[in-house]
Design a protein around this motif. Structure first.
Motif, short mmCIF file in Angstrom:
data_model
loop_
_atom_site.label_atom_id
_atom_site.label_comp_id
_atom_site.label_asym_id
_atom_site.label_seq_id
_atom_site.Cartn_x
_atom_site.Cartn_y
_atom_site.Cartn_z
N ALA A 170 64.54 42.43 42.17
CA ALA A 170 64.84 43.80 41.77
C ALA A 170 64.16 44.75 42.75
CB ALA A 170 64.33 44.06 40.35
N ILE A 171 64.91 45.73 43.24
CA ILE A 171 64.37 46.68 44.21
C ILE A 171 64.62 48.09 43.70
CG2 ILE A 171 64.54 47.56 46.57
CD1 ILE A 171 65.34 44.78 47.45
N ARG A 209 48.96 51.52 39.19
CA ARG A 209 48.95 51.04 40.57
C ARG A 209 50.08 51.67 41.37
NH1 ARG A 209 47.58 44.59 39.70
NH2 ARG A 209 46.13 44.89 37.99
N ASN A 210 51.24 51.86 40.73
CA ASN A 210 52.33 52.55 41.43
C ASN A 210 51.97 54.01 41.70
OD1 ASN A 210 54.39 50.64 41.93
ND2 ASN A 210 54.91 50.60 39.76
N TRP A 254 57.78 37.16 33.51
CA TRP A 254 56.69 37.51 34.42
C TRP A 254 57.29 38.01 35.73
CZ3 TRP A 254 51.57 37.95 33.87
CH2 TRP A 254 50.97 37.40 32.74
N LEU A 255 56.78 39.13 36.23
CA LEU A 255 57.27 39.70 37.48
C LEU A 255 56.10 39.91 38.44
CD1 LEU A 255 59.71 42.43 36.13
CD2 LEU A 255 60.26 40.11 36.82
N ARG A 256 56.36 39.62 39.71
CA ARG A 256 55.39 39.93 40.77
C ARG A 256 55.90 41.16 41.51
NH1 ARG A 256 54.92 35.17 43.68
NH2 ARG A 256 53.10 34.59 42.43
N VAL A 257 55.06 42.17 41.62
CA VAL A 257 55.47 43.46 42.16
C VAL A 257 54.81 43.70 43.51
CG1 VAL A 257 55.61 45.95 41.73
CG2 VAL A 257 55.67 44.34 39.81
N ALA A 258 55.61 44.15 44.47
CA ALA A 258 55.09 44.63 45.75
C ALA A 258 55.55 46.07 45.89
CB ALA A 258 55.62 43.78 46.90
N SER A 259 54.62 46.99 45.87
CA SER A 259 54.93 48.42 45.92
C SER A 259 54.36 49.00 47.21
CB SER A 259 54.33 49.13 44.70
OG SER A 259 54.72 50.49 44.67
N ASP A 282 59.20 59.28 51.49
CA ASP A 282 59.54 60.16 50.39
C ASP A 282 59.06 59.66 49.03
OD1 ASP A 282 61.18 61.83 52.14
OD2 ASP A 282 62.46 60.06 52.21
N GLY A 283 58.28 58.59 49.00
CA GLY A 283 57.83 58.07 47.71
C GLY A 283 57.37 56.64 47.83
N LEU A 284 58.06 55.74 47.13
CA LEU A 284 57.68 54.33 47.21
C LEU A 284 58.91 53.45 47.09
CD1 LEU A 284 57.83 52.81 44.18
CD2 LEU A 284 55.84 54.22 43.76
N LEU A 285 58.76 52.23 47.58
CA LEU A 285 59.78 51.20 47.45
C LEU A 285 59.10 50.01 46.80
CD1 LEU A 285 62.71 50.35 48.16
CD2 LEU A 285 61.78 49.33 50.24
N ALA A 286 59.61 49.59 45.65
CA ALA A 286 58.99 48.50 44.90
C ALA A 286 59.97 47.36 44.71
CB ALA A 286 58.50 49.00 43.54
N SER A 287 59.49 46.15 44.92
CA SER A 287 60.30 44.96 44.64
C SER A 287 59.67 44.20 43.49
CB SER A 287 60.39 44.07 45.88
OG SER A 287 59.12 43.53 46.20
N PHE A 288 60.53 43.68 42.61
CA PHE A 288 60.08 42.95 41.43
C PHE A 288 60.66 41.54 41.52
CE2 PHE A 288 60.21 47.40 40.52
CZ PHE A 288 59.13 47.65 39.70
#
Length: 478
Positions: free
Chosen positions: A165-166, A223-224, A248-253, A258-264
């Motif tokens: 998920a992005i 954290r985000n 369970w999700l592992r997040v990389a933010s 212009d903000g943030l890009l997060a992958s789940f």
């Protein structure tokens, strides 16, 4: 979501095309006159035409397209030149209305960052609105709409087909400029599935904090927010509970311009395997602990007297033989004390075997107290018989030790019901010799014990006190 900027536009613009057009506009107005549509030369139109819109106020709150390039927001290929903004998506029509009104009131350039509907190729836009006039001094507005992110279908298709998920989001600030939330600018299909939404349309433009509510409750939202506030990436895991299931999700933010890009990344299977492994490990550890307990019980049954918890005869012999050998090798003294509870049979007969057991336990407790840890050893070697081995102990010290035990037992009172039992003990002391073995040493301490019992009980005798008589095989009563 529309972000309107009326100051420091030169700094805020990200696209080179918008920056260039703004410089042309400033140059056109450098002498104080109003910029005219003539600045849109054929060269400018050749380069920027696909992204340009020229609008005129229709007088009813809408605007008329005098010109519209084919790469502007919500352009689906149908000609819209000469048509009213009311025919396009309300979100985009509102963008044009706000941009033109702000530019009209300021009589200067205005920049707006905005989002279009998710069916468009580009979701995030940067639009520059410039108030101008034509040769007849009619008021009109030129808007340059440039995509800022996800510039083509290839990237969007790539995002939609990735197993992760992005989500791309821009910060939402309060009146003090503090980041308090983030608005979703882009989300792929997997994001909708993981967050429990029917489609991506339900996510775009909404709060990221509400989209993944558990990120907030699990501390992940903080954290985000930190990514948005500090510009530093964050990596963490959280337990997401949707209406359908728990995963369970592992997040990389990571921060963006212009903000943030997060992958789940869904790590549910991995987590379940890990939890199962931990469960199996715990079961194994419990089984090992149980086995250790059983081994300890078996060892205790083999080496300890169950009534007094002192070592039994077997354990005493094993340990005493080692200590005796060590003392002989090192030429160090070693003493053995044999002791016996006086008139123990009478105690059992008069007060019962329960009382006798209590006396045995009390005597054992007295024996344990003065022992040197990891050096001395006391054991129950028979019914009412005990033995003590004292390494590195000479005869005088051994006699003093035995006398101390005798006095402490003599001062002991065992209460059984309404009765008070005052036990006494007799003790025999023997020392190791150069050629002594354990059986011979124990025999000498036993003879000293029998001498103590024969000569009055409640006393300490040594092998020196033993005066054997020929043919004397009498047995002394307990």
């Amino acid at each position: 979501m529309n972000e309107v900027f009326t100051a420091d536009i030169e700094v805020r613009l990200r696209s080179g095309e918008a920056s260039y057009l703004l410089r042309l506009y400033r140059k056109e107005r450098g002498s104080g006159r109003q910029a005219t549509i003539a600045m849109l030369t054929s060269e400018v139109m050749k380069t920027y035409g696909p992204h340009l819109v020229v609008l005129e106020d229709a007088g009813d709150g809408n605007f008329v397209f005098l010109y519209a390039g084919n790469r502007v927001p919500d352009h689906d290929g149908e000609p819209i030149t000469g048509k009213n903004t009311s025919i396009i998506a309300p979100q985009t029509a509102e963008l044009y209305r706000i941009g033109c009104q702000e530019a009209h009131e300021l009589n200067d350039a205005v920049c707006i960052n905005h989002i279009t509907a998710p069916h468009c190729v580009v979701h995030h836009w940067e639009s520059l609105f410039l108030p101008m006039e034509d040769s007849a001094h009619r008021r009109m507005f030129v808007a340059l709409c440039m995509p800022r992110e996800n510039k083509d279908d290839f990237l969007r298709n790539l995002m939609d087909n990735t197993p992760e998920a992005i989500v791309a989001a821009s910060p939402v600030r309060d009146s003090h400029g503090e980041v308090v939330d983030a608005t979703v600018l882009y989300a792929n299909k997997v994001s909708a599935e993981l967050s429990g939404h029917a489609s991506v349309d339900k996510i775009i433009g909404t709060s990221m904090m509400r989209m993944f509510g558990d990120v907030a409750t699990a501390g992940g939202w903080d954290r985000n927010l930190s990514v948005l506030r500090t510009g530093k990436a964050a990596h963490f895991e959280f337990h997401h509970r949707s209406q359908v299931e728990t995963r369970w999700l592992r997040v990389a933010s990571v921060p963006t311009r212009d903000g943030l890009l997060a992958s789940f990344h869904d790590i549910t299977d991995q987590k379940r395997a890990q939890l199962e492994l931990e469960h199996q490990k715990k079961m194994l550890m419990d089984e090992m602990e149980q086995r250790r307990g059983l081994e300890q019980e078996l060892w205790a049954l083999a080496h300890l007297d169950p009534l007094t918890s002192l070592p039994n005869r077997r354990a005493f012999r094993d340990s005493a033989m080692v200590k005796l050998a060590e003392s002989q090798t090192a030429h160090r003294p070693l003493a053995v004390i044999s002791l016996d509870i006086d008139h123990f049979k009478h105690i059992n007969d008069a007060y019962g075997h329960g009382a006798g057991d209590t006396v045995l336990r009390r005597v054992a407790d007295v024996l344990k107290a003065p022992l040197r840890p990891n050096t001395d050893m006391a054991a129950r070697v028979g019914g009412e018989e005990f033995a003590v081995v004292l390494p590195d102990t000479d005869i005088d010290s051994a006699i003093a030790f035995a006398e101390k035990l005798r006095r402490r037992i003599e001062q002991t009172v065992v209460v059984v019901g309404e009765h008070e039992i005052r036990p006494t003990i007799s003790l025999g002391v023997a020392m190791n010799r150069k050629s002594t073995n354990l059986d011979e040493l124990m025999d000498r301490s036993d003879r000293a014990l029998y001498t103590a019992k024969r000569t009055g009980r409640n006393k300490v005798c040594t092998e020196v006190d033993v005066q054997p008589k020929a043919g004397d095989n009498s047995i002394v009563a307990a």
